[in-house]
Design an enzyme around this catalytic site. Structure first.
Site, PDB file in Angstrom:
ATOM      1  CG  HIS A 145      43.318  39.503  33.918  1.00  0.00           C
ATOM      2  ND1 HIS A 145      43.078  38.239  33.466  1.00  0.00           N
ATOM      3  CD2 HIS A 145      44.656  39.666  33.864  1.00  0.00           C
ATOM      4  CE1 HIS A 145      44.219  37.677  33.122  1.00  0.00           C
ATOM      5  NE2 HIS A 145      45.201  38.512  33.362  1.00  0.00           N
ATOM      6  N   GLY A 148      36.308  41.474  34.495  1.00  0.00           N
ATOM      7  CA  GLY A 148      37.090  42.595  34.004  1.00  0.00           C
ATOM      8  C   GLY A 148      38.484  42.578  34.585  1.00  0.00           C
ATOM      9  CD  GLN A 149      41.466  45.330  31.969  1.00  0.00           C
ATOM     10  OE1 GLN A 149      42.666  45.389  31.739  1.00  0.00           O
ATOM     11  NE2 GLN A 149      40.594  46.164  31.441  1.00  0.00           N
ATOM     12  CG  ASP A 193      34.325  32.737  44.658  1.00  0.00           C
ATOM     13  OD1 ASP A 193      34.619  31.543  44.885  1.00  0.00           O
ATOM     14  OD2 ASP A 193      34.867  33.405  43.768  1.00  0.00           O
ATOM     15  CE  LYS A 250      35.567  42.825  40.803  1.00  0.00           C
ATOM     16  NZ  LYS A 250      34.920  42.165  41.951  1.00  0.00           N
TER      17      LYS A 250
END
Lengths: 342, 961
Positions: B145, B149-150, B264, B166
């Site tokens: 998570h 979110g998760q 990222d 997701k």
């Protein structure tokens, strides 16, 4: 079914048959050889589609090869007991000269088996509500730590009871679906099987986690029974619903069964490891056969054949291998209890 | 255990006396076959097994009619049974204790469906439903998570498979951001990489459920950070570093082609694939990604992997991913982050210390945060200093800790040093070798380390304009496995051009700004605004106009491209392709979505018009050797590309058709018309020239020609379209004009514009690239680099994570025996790599075994150890790509003296097949020798599923794995 070919057997010195007034499902050997001399107790539980079911304690005399009910040792049980089990170490039992019997069904119950009577000791109920109860599908008595009994329930949990204190030691959501069987490996380690198709191992020292050591190839194929090899804890065996396979697992190699024993002609209903050998296991099934297998060091290309077989002539619903008398295997089919010398 | 095997007395020694019930005789015979001390069942009532005989009365047929076995009726059907016994019996599943996967698990928002963090409260077996397709995703576990979110591991019954879903928080900002991820990934997947060859995670589906956007991805395995962690933060073997580098570069090249910046990239976002035979990784988490022309946010990238330009608040391009990539490669080798900056100040300090030098002045002049880290010490001519940034000649000097403290009124946070040797050379060369490595192997590995060092130097390069592109990096000897003999000089991607041709540039709106010229790209403020634009506000806009607001951005790209070979035209090209975000995916977007959704849909239409070949043509080119020089391949239509590859294993361009075209008409046109044309001509005004200029001429010459021809076509088309364009912006080239078009439509409202302009933009394009249908022509990486996968041919499919890593280890092991035999220098060096890795891996596995006693080990490690079915021996097939001798020959400078290493460049190293020492990994397992008690020791860190626990502290969400 043709029973005639088996008839001679039943009179031989190697087997005994006992007819019950009811179909038998649950069955247990007592491990207390000393406390009740010459009367090796065997408990049998009925499978009757009524609320009132029955448990009888029979005595098995190895010398005369007779099985007889013991007067007074009988009690009513609500619902068919899903499992019966005697105290694994009666000598260590609190009450001398008596034996403890546990039964599972709607709840876990303990019974004190005296010479000529049975008294309920306690009913262990972990249900939060009174209206509903989640039936227990099985339980196992920890033979290293006999104050512990673990139960499996269709509410997806396993509950560990401290029966000396009569309290819940812990309750774990063990699976994603109903839990069907539970087996202890060590004092604080148990495994369970479930409708989710997995075999999971739990360690009470770390309740957050479990280890999946097997998942049925088709997810959500229920695993109904689990037997942990007490002689060699690396091995355990499980059976799948509606499958003729006995799946033997080596916990060191998760996900990959070490063997799949597939010689039954119909679904396997019960399995029991030999109490005296690390490599033998007996299975009984709807084909009416009890098969004894030896785990090979190397499996052949055509699978594994059992070492020996016995045909009961009717669907075998239960199979127990006596720890106290390892020469005897008990099977239950229809309303018969049969003891077979191996 | 032992002596007697089943067959001894099972079937054979007692030839089936069928119903021999007589126990005595048979039992005696069985005893004879038995060794006394071991128990065996006697044959008393049990008789020897005989295979089932079909003798009429079949018990099982009877059973069919009969009721189910008791055991079933007291387990699976126990509720029915109990109700039969007692009609008043009641059981309610809803009372079952639920295993919550989400914490906190108290529902306070969204009608109780969400917790206080706006996360959907998940329990085991919770069903996420795509209401359009009715596909159900049954939640089985949580994978991770993060702020978004998760991520849940879900079972899909229809496909009989697990996926990672997701589940985005129920908040508009996250929702919008996730939509961007959807559109970017969808584009990357469908348009640019339909065959899934570029190591980018696949997106399967997305929908809204209970007001949460849910995105289904392929399920992957553990991430590289976890892998390093499993290795106890020791570096991975160089052969694995090389393998991963190659794969990541494939992904980065694709992203660059698509004009997408990941933003990222870090080890946590690179995941191993499940059950793939050659070890494979995939890049995940495009939740921060952006289009290169829409670099909205300034606060991006995880700190350790943050590029200098981002840190300084300068505009950025896909080059920032290459910086991160360099950091990752270093970390894979070192086991620890290269720049573990505890703060931005610390980060910069480490960069400067380790790399030497500092960001070039042209960046410092413009960057927003320069003043935070540097002081101005004097004006040096920008032009010169830009290209050679050393602190001496720079007008800027990095602040000391004290100065920083004074300026910022707080002490800078400075972390501790991991490496005592503080420059990159020392860090790499002095990194401890594995123990017991023969001297010879140390020598070999040291050679590879030199290649690695040179590789890293091109990646962690302060100047984004000089930093290598994915394509350039992928040709580095460290990646290709060629012998490393001298510092690698990549062929420029945007070659310099004679001034005369350059004139065109000025016609360009924002076009002709060279970074190198010291004129900071006047990127029209686009990048400057980023800071003020909060993440989510921008998004809807981004969506609608999507890839739209390019006008100025585009120019920025161009500028970058010019100066640095960065924003190559490929990017522009991609922009076009990218106009098709969500649409082509064929996914159903479930329409709770709100306004933003509309954007993509209009885009969709546009996209449809785009030829598929657009993206495709681009990507493969990157990995074809020939494209190196000019990156022209980006413009090579797939068809021509195909010809090349088929026709010439030796990297020669195809003979006629392409070339003919090239020469035929277009040059004039090209020069006149299109910007990229112009660029191209820069480098190579004529095809003939180009050959001379390129380092390894035979590779590049012809492709260049091919490119020309394409351009020509494209341009002419574009030209036409340009003239149609009402937009003032568009005068010059198609590419540009595409951008312009989008910029017009940038406003979310201008749907009309969008469509129309896109038509303009697209049509010509279509024509220009009509030929494609490229996908089949894509070469398998193996075609040109046999080394690609065989090396890690894994033995069994094993979906288990750990086994994955252990498989690696295994396969790596296999390399070991190779070592001695090969006479070639190159070969030997290669050997050393494999060899190194093998011993490395054995360390690793032994590490795993030690876990038995400790509590930490995760079960998957254990499993890795226990993989017992050793099957076929993998082949370790090192195979040096036939190196281009010319390249070696050309390199005049030899920075390092590694005596013999230099020669035999072209040595063809034929496949060496090696039998693995099977036992070595077998025994590596922690418990192989284990007694009964052992297993318990190790089980701990294992959650209920057999997935490794979520101990990825530093990442957002675990593996989407």
């Amino acid at each position: 079914m043709d029973n005639s070919s088996q008839e001679p057997l039943l009179r031989s010195e190697n087997s005994v048959t006992y007819d019950c007034p009811y179909p038998i499902y649950s069955m247990a050997f007592s491990s207390s050889a000393a406390s009740l001399p010459r009367r090796r107790p065997i408990a049998v539980g009925s499978f009757i589609e009524e609320l009132n079911n029955r448990v009888d304690i029979l005595s098995f005399d190895e010398e005369t090869l007779s099985v007889k009910p013991i007067p007074g040792l009988s009690f009513d049980h609500p619902y068919p007991p899903t499992k019966l089990m005697f105290h694994p170490k009666p000598a260590a039992s609190l009450i001398k000269a008596t034996d403890l019997l546990a039964s599972s069904g709607d709840y876990l119950r303990l019974w004190e088996v005296r010479d000529s009577s049975i008294e309920p000791v306690i009913t262990l109920n972990n249900s939060k509500t009174s209206e509903f109860c989640a039936p227990l599908t099985s339980f196992d008595w920890n033979d290293v730590e006999p104050r512990r009994i673990g139960t499996s329930s269709i509410d997806t949990t396993c509950t560990i009871w401290d029966i000396e204190k009569g309290v819940v030691e812990t309750q774990l959501i063990a699976h994603d679906k109903e839990v069907y069987d539970i087996a202890w490996g060590e004092a604080g380690v148990f495994a369970s099987v479930s409708a989710d198709g997995s075999v999971r191992i739990f360690d009470l020292r770390d309740k957050e986690h479990s280890t999946i050591i097997y998942e049925s190839p088709q997810p959500d194929t229920p695993l109904l029974r689990l037997a942990w090899n007490k002689q060699d804890l690396r091995y355990m065996a499980t059976i799948l619903m509606d499958s003729n396979k006995v799946v033997v697992l080596d916990i060191r190699s998760p996900t990959m069964p070490v063997a799949e024993l597939e010689r039954h002609q119909a679904s396997v209903n019960a399995i029991a490891w030999a109490p005296q050998s690390a490599r033998h296991i007996c299975s009984g099934g709807d084909d009416g056969q009890a098969l004894i297998w030896e785990l090979p060091t190397v499996a052949g290309p055509n699978g594994i054949d059992p070492m020996s077989m016995y045909s009961a002539g009717s669907e075998i619903n239960q199979l127990q291998w006596s720890a106290a008398q390892p020469d005897w295997i008990a099977i239950a089919f229809s309303n018969k209890l049969q003891l077979l010398r191996v | 255990m032992d002596e007697v095997s089943v067959s001894d007395n099972g079937g054979e020694s007692q030839p089936s006396q069928l119903a021999v019930v007589g126990s005595t005789s048979s039992s005696s015979s069985s005893y004879s076959a038995t060794v006394a001390e071991r128990w065996r069942p006697r044959q008393m009532v049990f008789c020897s097994y005989t295979p089932f005989l079909d003798n009429g009365g079949k018990p099982q047929t009877l059973r069919v009619v009969v009721r189910r076995p008791f055991v079933t009726r007291l387990t699976k059907e126990i509720v029915d049974t109990y109700q039969l016994c007692n009609p008043r019996f009641q059981y309610s599943e809803t009372l079952n204790p639920k295993r919550f996967l989400t914490t906190p698990s108290i529902g306070v928002l969204n009608d109780g469906n969400d917790n206080a963090n706006s996360d959907l409260i998940l329990t085991v077996n919770y069903a996420l439903v795509n209401l359009d397709t009715q596909r159900r995703y049954i939640v089985k576990d949580i994978l991770g998570h993060g702020t978004f979110g998760q991520v849940a591991k879900c079972w899909v019954a229809e496909t009989n498979s697990f996926v990672a879903v997701k589940i985005i928080k129920n908040q508009p900002a996250y929702y919008q951001q996730a939509l961007v991820e959807v559109s970017i990934l969808t584009t990357l997947n469908k348009k640019f990489d339909p065959e899934d060859k570029h190591h980018i995670v696949r997106i399967y589906d997305y929908f809204v459920y209970q007001r949460h956007l849910c995105i289904a991805f392929e399920l992957l395995d553990t991430n590289l950070y976890e892998l390093i962690k499993l290795n106890h933060f020791r570096g991975l073997s160089l052969s694995i570093v090389q393998l991963f580098s190659k794969q990541i570069l494939r992904g980065l090249a694709l992203m660059k082609d698509a004009g997408i910046i990941h933003c990222d990239l870090k080890p946590e976002n690179i995941l191993l694939c499940t059950s793939v035979k050659p070890a494979e990784i995939k890049i995940i988490d495009f939740g921060s990604a952006c289009m290169e022309d829409r670099t909205v946010y300034s606060y991006i990238q995880s700190r350790y992997y943050r590029s200098p330009e981002v840190l300084l608040g300068y505009q950025y391009t896909t080059a920032i991913d290459m910086w991160s990539f360099g950091c990752i490669v270093a970390e894979l080798f070192l086991g620890l982050p290269l720049f573990p900056g505890a703060s931005e100040f610390d980060l910069l300090r480490r960069m400067i210390k380790i790399l030497g030098g500092q960001p070039p002045d042209y960046i410092l002049n413009e960057a927003k945060n320069t003043g935070k880290f540097f002081k101005f010490v004097g004006s040096v001519s920008h032009e010169e200093s830009g290209s050679n940034p050393t602190s001496r000649s720079s007008a800027y000097q990095a602040l000391t800790e004290e100065e920083y403290e004074v300026r910022e009124a707080k002490k800078p946070v400075v972390g501790k040093e991991y490496f005592n040797h503080m420059n990159l050379e020392a860090i790499v060369s002095k990194y401890p070798y594995r123990k017991n490595l023969p001297e010879e192997d140390i020598l070999k590995e040291s050679q590879v380390r030199l290649a690695l060092l040179d590789f890293l130097r091109g990646l962690v390069e302060f100047d984004p304009a000089k930093r290598w592109s994915p394509l350039q990096a992928s040709k580095h000897p460290f990646v290709t496995g060629e012998p490393f003999t001298c510092p690698y000089r990549p062929a420029p991607e945007t070659p310099r051009m004679p001034v005369s041709q350059n004139v065109k540039v000025d016609h360009h709106p924002a076009g002709g700004h060279w970074f190198a010229a010291g004129l900071s790209p006047n990127v029209s403020g686009r990048n400057r605004t980023w800071q003020n634009s909060p993440h989510y506000q921008v998004l809807p806009y981004a969506h609608a106009g999507s890839y739209g607001s390019l006008g100025s951005l585009g120019s920025y790209n161009d500028g970058a491209g010019l100066g640095s070979s960065y924003g190559s035209y490929g990017d522009n090209n991609n922009l076009l392709a990218f106009y098709s975000p969500v649409g082509p995916s064929g996914m159903n977007f479930y329409p709770h979505s709100g306004p933003a959704v509309r954007g993509p849909s209009s885009d969709t239409r546009r996209i449809m018009q785009l030829p598929h070949g657009n993206g495709l043509g681009v990507s493969p080119g990157n990995f074809v050797p020939m494209s190196l020089g000019t990156s022209p391949s980006q413009f090579t239509p797939p068809s021509s590309y195909g010809q090349m590859s088929s026709g010439s294993p030796g990297h020669y361009g195809p003979p006629s058709p392409v070339r003919g075209n090239c020469h035929g008409s277009p040059l004039g046109k090209v020069a006149a018309v299109s910007q990229y044309h112009r660029r191209k001509n820069w480098g190579y005004p004529g095809s003939a020239q180009s050959q001379e200029m390129l380092p390894s001429p035979h590779w590049h010459g012809q492709p260049t020609e091919g490119i020309f021809c394409i351009q020509a076509e494209g341009n002419s088309n574009n030209f036409g379209s340009t003239s149609l364009q009402p937009q003032p912006n568009f005068s010059v080239s198609t590419r540009r004009h595409q951008k312009g078009a989008s910029s017009t439509s940038a406003g979310p409202s201008s749907a009309h514009n969008l469509v129309s302009s896109s038509k303009f933009g697209c049509d010509p394009k279509v024509r220009g690239q009509e030929t494609p249908e490229p996908s089949n022509l894509l070469p398998d990486p193996g075609d040109w680099d046999p080394n690609y996968s065989e090396e890690l041919l894994l033995q069994e499919d094993n979906s288990d994570v750990s086994s994955m890593s252990s498989e690696f280890i295994k396969s790596v092991h296999l390399g070991q025996p190779l070592v001695s035999s090969d006479p070639f220098v190159g070969g030997r060096r290669f050997n050393s790599i494999s060899n190194a890795s093998s011993s490395h891996s054995s360390q690793r596995s032994s590490g795993g075994s030690s876990l038995g006693e400790v509590s930490s080990p995760s079960a998957h490690e254990t499993r890795g150890g226990y993989i017992h079915s050793v099957t076929k021996a993998p082949y370790f097939m090192p195979h040096l790509v036939q190196g281009s001798p010319s390249r070696l020959g050309q390199q005049p400078v030899q920075r390092f003296n590694h005596g013999k290493a230099t020669s035999t460049p072209g040595a063809e190293w034929s496949h060496a097949k090696v039998q693995p020492p099977i036992s070595s990994f077998n025994s590596g397992g922690p418990h192989s020798a284990g007694g009964i008690g052992m297993p318990w020791g190790r089980r701990s860190s294992h959650p209920v599923t057999n997935i490794p626990p979520t101990y990825r502290g530093r990442k957002d969400y675990g593996r989407i794995a």
